[in-house]
Design a protein around this motif. Structure first.
Motif, short mmCIF file in Angstrom:
data_model
loop_
_atom_site.label_atom_id
_atom_site.label_comp_id
_atom_site.label_asym_id
_atom_site.label_seq_id
_atom_site.Cartn_x
_atom_site.Cartn_y
_atom_site.Cartn_z
N GLU A 202 0.83 -1.20 0.00
CA GLU A 202 0.00 0.00 0.00
C GLU A 202 0.87 1.26 0.00
O GLU A 202 0.64 2.20 -0.76
N TYR A 232 -6.99 -0.33 -2.32
CA TYR A 232 -6.68 0.30 -1.03
C TYR A 232 -7.43 1.61 -0.79
O TYR A 232 -7.00 2.43 0.00
N SER A 235 -7.97 2.38 2.81
CA SER A 235 -6.82 2.41 3.71
C SER A 235 -6.89 3.62 4.64
O SER A 235 -7.39 4.68 4.28
#
Length: 428
Positions: A202, A232, A235
């Motif tokens: 990530e 992601y 995230s």
């Protein structure tokens, strides 16, 4: 550390069967402080460095997919694990697997004091190559970049365990990025291949989008952006990604590449409507400052399409579009009319400054001979003029007073980093 953070940290330890290592008794709800003594492990049940590292990595991988609970718990877990790493005896470090786990732990947010202790112990069993990595890692996390380069740049990553190799590749990429962006990007590719589905991947994606935009590799830029948003977007650090993306968009002159702009619009459809709108607004604002007026107009138009029912956003989109259009002779009258119709009460202070600056520049343009920019300048105006950071509307032959005025206007504007709340990633 908060009580909630302690609970999350304790839960993470329990997941790997480490709950028997004398985690503190449950603390009173009124006492959020975790003492070092309360997390000291019993001598008969000390977890190995590799176990402790894996516990942290599992928690960080949850952060990558959007777990705010893991993000809260990470700080508490690091407090516990720092104490345990520091408390390990010299015999533990005769095993190079433990040494490498300590290196990876520090690169994952652990205390540099752990590596300093290893070096001060003078352990004769510390392999020469491991000592170089320990010294280089310590230099890197303490900000001694030249020393870090001398110790880490020549590492044979293939000879290291995959996850440690990925972490050190991320470090090498950061050390290369200012001098060799292409090599930096290659290292980030390596990180993503070595550590798929982790916080390392990530973080590598976030960085690589920025690098791709710097090197002008737009195909890769679009592919990486799409990859990140698909995998992601939730995230904990997605806000940092959006900041990097907005910054990257301002460096692209979409006026010369309509196809690229359409590709960006298509990729960003993976984002929520409000997020897309705000991203377009941020990028349009900064594109004005960068002098990419055609890009600013295109970005503002996309923001306007997404601003239904949101007066503030619609007003900002109108402002940015009009500020970008005042440098076009055929559009200046309509642009000024739009600027004058804007309700200043809904603007941020920085946008109010932009509005005032754009009107001032428009007035100067209208006072020029023939009431417009000289015909001979017209071909270069749209994308080299900066309205309201605004405009380089005059060349060196024009009045020095005008140039001084425009310089003051540019310096009065707030940069885009004041429009975005900085989010600092914890991935090293």
């Amino acid at each position: 550390m908060t009580v909630n953070g302690l609970r999350q940290a304790a839960f993470a330890l329990a997941l790997l069967g480490m709950s028997g290592t004398a985690i503190a008794e449950p603390m009173p709800e009124t006492d959020p402080v975790l003492s070092a003594e309360s997390v000291r492990p019993r001598n008969d049940s000390v977890p190995k460095p590799v176990q402790m590292l894996r516990t942290l990595q599992l928690m960080q991988d949850q952060i990558a997919v959007g777990s705010t609970e893991a993000h809260i718990g990470q700080r508490g877990l690091l407090t516990i694990l720092n104490t345990r790493f520091i408390g390990l005896g010299p015999d533990v470090w005769t095993d190079r697997r433990n040494v490498r786990a300590a290196i990876a732990f520090v690169l994952s947010g652990g205390s540099p004091q752990i590596l300093r202790k290893l070096l001060e112990m003078g352990n004769p069993a510390l392999a020469l190559e491991d000592r170089a990595i320990v010294e280089g890692t310590l230099a890197y996390v303490e900000g001694r970049e030249e020393e870090a380069k001398s110790k880490l740049m020549a590492l044979d990553l293939a000879a290291l365990p995959p996850m440690l190799a990925a972490q050190l590749a991320l470090v090498q990429s950061a050390l290369f990025v200012r001098t060799d962006a292409k090599r930096s990007s290659e290292l980030l590719d390596y990180v993503r291949l070595q550590a798929p589905g982790t916080l390392l991947e990530e973080g590598a994606l976030r960085r690589q989008v920025f690098v791709a935009s710097q090197t002008g590799d737009m195909d890769k830029f679009l592919a990486l952006t799409s990859n990140y948003l698909r995998r992601y977007r939730h995230s904990v650090y997605a806000g940092n990604f959006r900041q990097r993306l907005a910054s990257a968009l301002t460096r692209i002159d979409f006026g010369n590449d309509q196809v690229l702009f359409e590709g960006i619009v298509e990729v960003l459809k993976d984002l929520e409507r409000e997020v897309r709108r705000d991203l377009y607004l941020l990028a349009a604002r900064s594109s004005i400052e960068q002098g990419h007026t055609t890009s600013a107009r295109m970005l503002a138009d996309e923001a306007r399409k997404l601003s239904d029912g949101d007066t503030t956003s619609a007003t900002r989109a109108k402002l940015y579009r009009a500020a970008a259009m005042i440098v076009a002779p055929e559009a200046i009258d309509a642009a000024v009319a739009d600027l004058e119709s804007i309700d200043r009460s809904v603007l941020l202070e920085s946008d109010a400054i932009l509005l005032h600056s754009a009107l001032s520049i428009a007035a100067q343009i209208r006072q020029m001979p023939s009431g417009q920019i000289a015909k001979s300048q017209k071909p270069s105006v749209p994308d080299t003029v900066i309205p309201a950071a605004p405009a380089r509307i005059a060349d060196a032959r024009q009045a020095p007073e005008q140039l001084e005025t425009l310089s003051k206007v540019r310096n009065s504007l707030s940069r885009i980093d004041k429009l975005i709340k900085q989010q600092t990633p914890t991935v090293q």
